[in-house]
Motif scaffolding. Structure first.
Motif, short mmCIF file in Angstrom:
data_model
loop_
_atom_site.label_atom_id
_atom_site.label_comp_id
_atom_site.label_asym_id
_atom_site.label_seq_id
_atom_site.Cartn_x
_atom_site.Cartn_y
_atom_site.Cartn_z
N THR A 201 -107.43 124.87 -10.20
CA THR A 201 -107.97 123.93 -9.23
C THR A 201 -109.40 123.61 -9.62
OG1 THR A 201 -108.79 125.69 -7.76
CG2 THR A 201 -106.56 124.87 -7.34
N ILE A 202 -109.80 122.39 -9.36
CA ILE A 202 -111.15 121.95 -9.73
C ILE A 202 -112.05 121.97 -8.51
CG2 ILE A 202 -110.22 120.48 -11.55
CD1 ILE A 202 -110.93 118.10 -9.67
N THR A 203 -113.31 121.77 -8.73
CA THR A 203 -114.26 121.65 -7.63
C THR A 203 -115.06 120.36 -7.81
OG1 THR A 203 -116.01 122.83 -8.79
CG2 THR A 203 -114.51 124.14 -7.45
N THR A 204 -115.71 119.97 -6.75
CA THR A 204 -116.61 118.82 -6.80
C THR A 204 -117.95 119.25 -6.22
OG1 THR A 204 -114.79 117.25 -6.56
CG2 THR A 204 -117.00 116.46 -6.04
N GLN B 254 -121.62 122.28 -2.38
CA GLN B 254 -120.24 122.44 -2.79
C GLN B 254 -119.41 121.46 -1.97
OE1 GLN B 254 -119.61 125.16 -5.15
NE2 GLN B 254 -117.89 123.82 -5.55
N TYR B 255 -119.18 120.30 -2.54
CA TYR B 255 -118.52 119.21 -1.83
C TYR B 255 -117.05 119.55 -1.59
CZ TYR B 255 -117.89 114.18 -0.81
OH TYR B 255 -117.64 112.97 -0.22
N GLN B 256 -116.38 120.01 -2.62
CA GLN B 256 -115.02 120.53 -2.51
C GLN B 256 -114.95 121.74 -3.40
OE1 GLN B 256 -111.81 118.15 -4.11
NE2 GLN B 256 -110.40 118.82 -2.53
N GLY B 257 -114.62 122.93 -2.84
CA GLY B 257 -114.85 124.16 -3.57
C GLY B 257 -113.60 124.92 -3.98
#
Length: 490
Positions: A237-240, A223-226
């Motif tokens: 909000t999105i995740t990467t 989870q790079y950006q969660g």
């Protein structure tokens, strides 16, 4: 076997080694024999105790050791627990030349630093954990600076953060599954991943032995950006996510020669409509993308992009259009009975480099990647003392051992994730090339000194030396780093 006899035998076998009380009599063969006979049912506990007659002093000492050790309690469910960590002090000097506003300037940053890592690993049947604490909110560095800064002082205390919090399960002899905040599960190099960086997510690790080969396969989902949020109106909000797949092996040619290599594919998944993931290389001060040295109408020159580390908000150095193939490799052999040699290298190619360049917003990149901007490579050699090949290959150094390594690396601007590269020898930058030398000497098995020197220059002057959380506030043309470390491991 009753509790008293069991504890006496255990303390006898391990007492002097683990407690360091120096009672050599506690490890003699009498106790070994008694334990073996009782465990096999040859003797009963009552029959065994008279055999220890005349060793009352040893028995009393063993009882004291057992009681002392028992003060450190542990759950009955835990089979084994190991405390580990290190304390390091460092002198560091970073210097470079490059632009901030107007003409090129020089910048030097000289610091004394320290770091602390404290962890514990546990085992319980097929389950295991790794919990570690360290200083430094930024995962790319666990260091703190003496005196902190020009605006604070020595009385300010450092904060300790969670470095790792991982739970693992050994499903079979060849498959392990890990979840949480964990060590990087991939075989890689600092050219691609800073050694201090951790993964947050899942990892599946397969290890299979076949004659003289050790084969491995690792899949990692990070989870790079969660914190994904989906609402029916606004506020989404999105995740990467990062997905990595690696296969490789180690082959033992003979008792003194081995080779190891892997093939890794890494990709990122996120909503590309989010403009904050645009891989900008810098602005001219008015918000327009430009090239190094260009000056806008206000007379403000190029400023390098800044981004955060994995797991936190990503700024200009985005991760879109990164689909990389990496090939790390090494060959280890003994030059003679006491000197080992390692040849090592790494190669990375971004299959999506042209799109990454086009989406950067830089006019100079509109036609796609230039030259070798889509790739990165490293080549080096290490020489060191070794009592045997196995210790050398595993980097196990003891008192009196030494090692020295030198390597060259060349990192294209569109080749790798700029948020993950090593924070030391290229100042967290891509579009840099240069050479690093590092040497180590062990004063004892667990106390050693390191000296390191690195020099780098900008690779392609069409673009900036983009970085994430760089220590020097320049669009670097050249960079030098000197470090001297003293480390105590426990």
């Amino acid at each position: 076997m009753n509790f008293k006899l069991r504890n006496i035998v255990a303390a006898t076998l391990a007492g002097s080694a683990l407690m360091s009380f120096g009672t050599s009599a506690m490890a003699d063969s009498t106790f070994d024999l008694v334990q073996a006979l009782v465990s096999k049912g040859v003797l009963t506990e009552e029959e065994a105790l008279p055999l220890l007659k005349g060793r009352e002093n040893d028995i009393q000492l063993a009882d004291k050791k057992v009681k002392k050790a028992a003060k450190l309690g542990m759950s009955d469910a835990i089979d084994n627990a190991t405390v580990y960590g290190d304390i390091r002090v460092r002198y560091e000097d970073r210097s470079g030349t490059g632009a901030t506003t107007g003409a090129d300037v020089d910048e030097t940053r000289e610091r004394a630093r320290y770091k602390l890592t404290l962890g514990v690993k546990t085992e319980s049947g097929d389950w295991y954990t790794d919990l570690a604490l360290a200083m430094g909110a930024n995962g790319r560095s666990d260091n703190a600076t003496f005196g902190k800064s020009a605006t604070t002082n020595i009385n300010d205390k450092e904060t300790v953060f969670v470095k790792r919090a991982m739970v693992g399960y050994k499903a079979t002899d060849w498959l392990a599954i890990e979840a949480g905040r964990m060590n990087n599960p991939l075989y890689t190099t600092p050219m691609v991943w800073d050694a201090d960086l951790n993964f947050e997510g899942l990892a599946e690790k397969v290890n299979y032995k076949m004659n003289f080969a050790d084969l491995f396969f690792t899949a990692a989902q990070a989870q790079y950006q969660g914190d994904r949020k989906d609402f029916s109106t606004t506020g989404d909000t999105i995740t990467t996510e990062l997905f990595a797949f690696q296969g490789g092996g180690r082959y033992l040619f003979n008792d003194t020669t081995s080779a190891k290599a892997a093939l890794t594919y890494t990709t990122y998944s996120h909503n590309t409509s989010n403009s904050t993931f645009k891989p900008g290389i810098g602005t001219d001060g008015a918000g327009a993308a430009t090239v190094p040295g260009a000056v806008n109408a206000a007379g403000t020159a190029f400023v390098p992009a800044v981004a955060a580390k994995p797991g936190y908000a990503i700024a200009a150095s985005g991760v879109n259009d990164l689909d990389t193939i990496e090939i790390p490799a090494e060959v280890n052999f003994m030059a003679n009975s006491s000197i080992g040699v390692r040849l090592f290298g790494d190669y990375v190619y971004n299959t999506n480099a042209d799109d990454r360049a086009k989406h950067s917003g830089l006019a100079a990149a509109a036609n796609g990647s230039e030259g070798s901007d889509d790739s990165a490579w490293m080549l080096g050699v290490m020489v060191g003392s070794a009592n045997d090949f196995k210790s050398f290959e595993a980097n196990k150094m003891v008192k009196g051992d030494w090692s020295a390594r030198i390597w060259y690396q060349d990192v294209g601007v569109w080749s790798v994730d700029p948020n993950a590269v090593d924070s030391d020898f290229m100042d967290s930058r891509v579009n840099m090339k240069g050479t690093t030398f590092k040497a180590q000497y062990n004063f004892t098995d667990n106390v050693f000194a390191n000296f390191a020197y690195g020099h780098a220059t900008r690779k392609n002057n069409t673009f900036g030396a983009a970085g994430a959380a760089s220590d020097l506030a320049l669009n670097l043309k050249d960079f030098d780093l000197v470090q001297l470390d003293l480390t105590y491991k426990f």
